[in-house]
Design an enzyme around this catalytic site. Structure first.
Site, PDB file in Angstrom:
ATOM      1  CD  GLU A   1      17.941  -5.490  32.457  1.00 11.05           C
ATOM      2  OE1 GLU A   1      16.767  -5.353  32.872  1.00 11.05           O
ATOM      3  OE2 GLU A   1      18.457  -6.608  32.217  1.00 11.05           O
TER       4      GLU A   1
ATOM      5  CG  PHE B   1      16.880 -17.042  24.035  1.00  8.47           C
ATOM      6  CD1 PHE B   1      15.552 -17.013  24.452  1.00  8.47           C
ATOM      7  CD2 PHE B   1      17.883 -16.899  24.985  1.00  8.47           C
ATOM      8  CE1 PHE B   1      15.231 -16.855  25.798  1.00  8.47           C
ATOM      9  CE2 PHE B   1      17.566 -16.744  26.333  1.00  8.47           C
ATOM     10  CZ  PHE B   1      16.245 -16.716  26.735  1.00  8.47           C
ATOM     11  CD  GLN B   2      17.719 -13.304  27.228  1.00 10.02           C
ATOM     12  OE1 GLN B   2      18.936 -13.303  27.299  1.00 10.02           O
ATOM     13  NE2 GLN B   2      16.936 -13.208  28.291  1.00 10.02           N
TER      14      GLN B   2
ATOM     15  CE  LYS C   1      28.080 -15.493  25.704  1.00  6.86           C
ATOM     16  NZ  LYS C   1      27.206 -16.605  26.121  1.00  6.86           N
TER      17      LYS C   1
ATOM     18  CG  MET D   1       0.697  16.961  36.699  1.00  8.16           C
ATOM     19  SD  MET D   1       0.485  18.488  37.626  1.00  8.16           S
ATOM     20  CE  MET D   1       2.179  18.919  37.970  1.00  8.16           C
TER      21      MET D   1
END
Lengths: 555, 162
Positions: free
Chosen positions: A50, A112-113, A162, A470
């Site tokens: 993602e 969940f999630q 959802k 750097m």
């Protein structure tokens, strides 16, 4: 007509001219992906992470000037967008992120999630929504796109449970009416006149141009003001490309790793005309010493930027293009001979320089110069973050705006490669070159699969020094070479990795192989990874240490 | 550092208060008190925030707050020119000997005794900052058991202006 929430999302995007979306499906956005299935109006690019998707959407937006759109699922899908949102927020990139959320009745149950992405993203979005009523879906989409793309652009997140994606509502046309959101475009006439007077009477003016020039397409106005008044221009990292590199009065990048002459010009100017720039600490060092003898005009569409870091004599809230247009038209044409001569002399006396190679080891700057020779400014350059980014900013020759894409504010390692994917999708007519480092590249290296899958002809110029360069440079200069965990050890075989992903890889170890390799890469049809093994402990110079000023410059 | 009162009108929908409070928190501006409630318009909430800071800090706060999409209006209220009120409920320790004195103090500050037990008195008081501070100072001699304050709410005076 009634549509479900998922279809309303897709239809709104199409109605607003969006035809490209980057994303990653998951359990909580299945209905959105179902609405996409077989859809002709939207091209969806599936990345491998993602974070890759949102950086790609960001790169797409920066390269095209259009809205970037990204889809992700709930929980980890959504939290994987966080870096990309913060990145887009800091650099004012127009983006809409649409995340799936667990069904409404499960929100707050640690399902969940599930993650409170609305709460998480409040500080890193211009605005965000949690949709609780499908009948508002169309209105929210219209508002979100409006907010993301107008005023000072920025990312907007819409979290859609959802069940809302599955529920139906009437979808129609939506007016955006936000009584509390009215960006001021025009600029106050009295203040603009003040500015014109100040410019006309200034003897040593300098224009300090920021990313806002590119956002508002004010390139023509900027160049015309500079030429008409003979006013030197210094650019921020975000503004690179907004003035062609070969313009005499373009002094290149200003700030920590800017040119010495740009910093000297700011030090000596009696009037600083800041446009679409926000006085970032990488530009100003110690703000008290930045343009310390100058009167300051600050033009910005975001009123909160004015006076944030520096007190300003002439504040103008407005769009850079509109305001600069008026100013450029009305200022007196002036030779400013003495000032221009002085600047020219500085340019001659303090050029960017590096020690050329002894023919055995490749110098990183030399790689960028070879890219210039071969490309001649005809490409979109996308960088990652680190030493290579600064060398690219210093040495690349640019001809037009939106051809230098880089993570400015957040400094996101891993941004460049996926952003190149977005750039090449948005501008298939252009050669897209990703200049990256071995540290940055390995943060989103899996997106090579995306590039391979879609046959994206990105040319990756990997400046490989085996260090987190750097940080190593800072450790060398300020911590007595205590290289604490910046040595990446033995490099992986990038050529084999590339081949594993199905793209071409070339390893280059000798200075005289540099240019031919770039030429070869350009001739090749698909993606090429050029692994340049360079001098390991080369430094980016000049450098003004953090919080310093031109007096403390290291060369 | 001065104390300033900001009166902020916002669109009334969920999350707005967290947007505003979050902005203060992440920019490290210290909120002394925050109070929110709906206004004469059902879709508009008024948030009254008291912050400490010098003029430049306050100017920056106001600009950042004004930038939020849901914010309709931000005004800084001049203390002398505003009606400012806070409600405090204070439970104070008392004995038979001190009870009378506490009630006296409460009366002076126009407080109301709203609860009483063998060992405590609970006083409710409404007033401006000075009054609330005053009663708290006096009651603290007896030992304050618990206290709850609403935070300041304020509106500009109209009587002298119209």
């Amino acid at each position: 007509m009634k549509k479900n929430g998922a279809s309303i999302i897709i239809e709104s995007l199409i109605q607003n001219g969006v035809n490209t979306v980057f994303g990653y499906p998951g359990g909580a956005n299945i209905p959105i992906y179902d609405a996409l299935y077989g859809h002709q109006g939207i091209r969806h690019i599936l990345t491998r992470h993602e974070q890759g998707a949102i950086h790609a959407a960001d790169g797409f937006a920066r390269a095209t000037g259009k809205l970037g759109v990204v889809f992700a699922t709930s929980g980890p899908g959504a939290t994987n967008l966080v870096t990309g949102l913060a990145n887009a927020y800091m650099d004012s990139v127009p983006l809409v992120a649409i995340t799936g959320q667990v069904p409404t009745h499960m929100i707050g149950n640690d399902s969940f999630q599930e993650a409170d992405i609305y709460g998480i993203t409040v500080p890193i979005t211009k605005y965000n929504y949690l949709v609780k009523d499908v009948s508002k879906m169309g209105q929210i989409m219209a508002e979100a796109i409006h907010i993301a793309t107008t005023g000072r652009p920025g990312p907007v997140l819409i979290d859609v449970p959802k069940d809302i994606q599955d529920m139906s509502a009437v979808y129609g046309k939506y007016d955006v009416r936000l009584p509390s959101y009215k960006p001021n475009v025009k600029g106050n006439t009295m203040q603009i006149n003040e500015a014109i007077k100040a410019i006309d009477t200034a003897r040593r003016p300098v224009i300090y141009a920021g990313g806002g020039i590119i956002t508002s397409s004010a390139v023509k106005e900027l160049v015309s003001l500079s030429r008409k008044g003979n006013i030197p221009v210094v650019l921020t990292l975000m503004a690179l490309g907004s003035m062609p590199s070969e313009e005499d009065l373009n002094l290149g990048m200003v700030g920590m790793h800017g040119t010495k002459y740009a910093n000297l010009a700011v030090r000596e100017c009696d009037l600083l005309i800041a446009v679409g720039a926000r006085f970032d600490d990488r530009v100003t060092g110690n703000p008290d010493n930045f343009a310390q003898d100058a009167k300051i005009i600050h033009i910005d569409i975001d009123p909160a930027e004015i006076g944030k870091i520096k007190q300003v004599e002439i504040p103008i809230v407005g769009d850079a293009k509109t305001v600069l247009g008026i100013i450029a038209e009305k200022v007196k044409s002036q030779p400013r001979k003495e000032w221009v001569e002085k600047i020219k002399k500085y340019k001659k006396d303090y050029p960017l320089k590096y020690k050329h190679s002894d023919k055995k080891v490749i110098k990183p700057q030399q790689v960028i110069e070879a890219v210039n020779d071969v490309i001649d400014g005809d490409a979109i350059f996308v960088t990652d973050v680190g030493q290579h980014q600064m060398w690219a900013a210093q040495y690349l020759k640019l001809k037009e705006s939106r051809t230098f894409i880089s993570s400015g504010g957040l400094g996101t390692m891993g941004f460049g490669f996926p952003a190149s994917i977005g750039a090449v999708i948005g501008r298939p007519d252009k050669t897209v070159i990703n200049i990256t480092g071995d540290g940055s590249f390995q943060m989103t290296i899996q997106e090579m699969a995306t590039a391979a899958h879609y046959k994206l002809p990105i040319k990756v110029v990997l400046i490989n020094n085996g260090f987190l360069g750097m940080v190593r440079q800072w450790q060398q200069l300020f911590l007595g070479k205590r290289y604490s965990y910046t040595d990446l050890g033995e490099s992986p075989d990038f050529v084999k990795i590339a081949e594993g992903y199905g793209v071409k890889g070339i390893k280059i170890e000798k200075p005289d192989e540099v240019k031919p390799a770039i030429e070869k890469a350009l001739k090749h049809d698909g993606m090429v990874l050029l692994d340049f093994r360079v001098e390991r402990e080369e430094n980016v110079m000049p450098m003004i240490p953090a919080g310093g000023s031109i007096e403390t410059i290291m060369e | 550092m001065e104390r300033r009162t900001l009166s902020i009108l916002v669109r009334n929908h969920p999350g707005v208060l967290s947007h505003i409070a979050g902005l203060f928190a992440r920019r490290a501006y210290n909120i002394e008190s925050i109070a929110a409630g709906i206004t004469e318009k059902p879709d508009v909430t008024r948030i009254t925030i008291v912050v400490k800071g010098d003029e430049r800090v306050i100017e920056q706060v106001v600009k950042q707050v004004r930038k939020l999409i849901d914010v309709i209006k931000v005004v800084e209220l001049d203390y002398a020119d505003s009606v400012t009120r806070e409600l405090a409920i204070i439970t104070v320790n008392c004995s038979k000997e001190t009870r009378g004195e506490i009630i006296e103090i409460s009366d002076v500050f126009n407080g109301t005794i709203v609860d009483m037990s063998e060992k405590t008195l609970t006083v409710q008081v409404v007033g401006n900052e000075r009054q609330i501070k005053g009663i708290i100072k006096l009651l603290s001699f007896f030992g304050i058991e618990e206290m709850a304050r609403t935070g300041l709410i304020a509106l500009p005076y109209r009587s002298t202006r119209d």
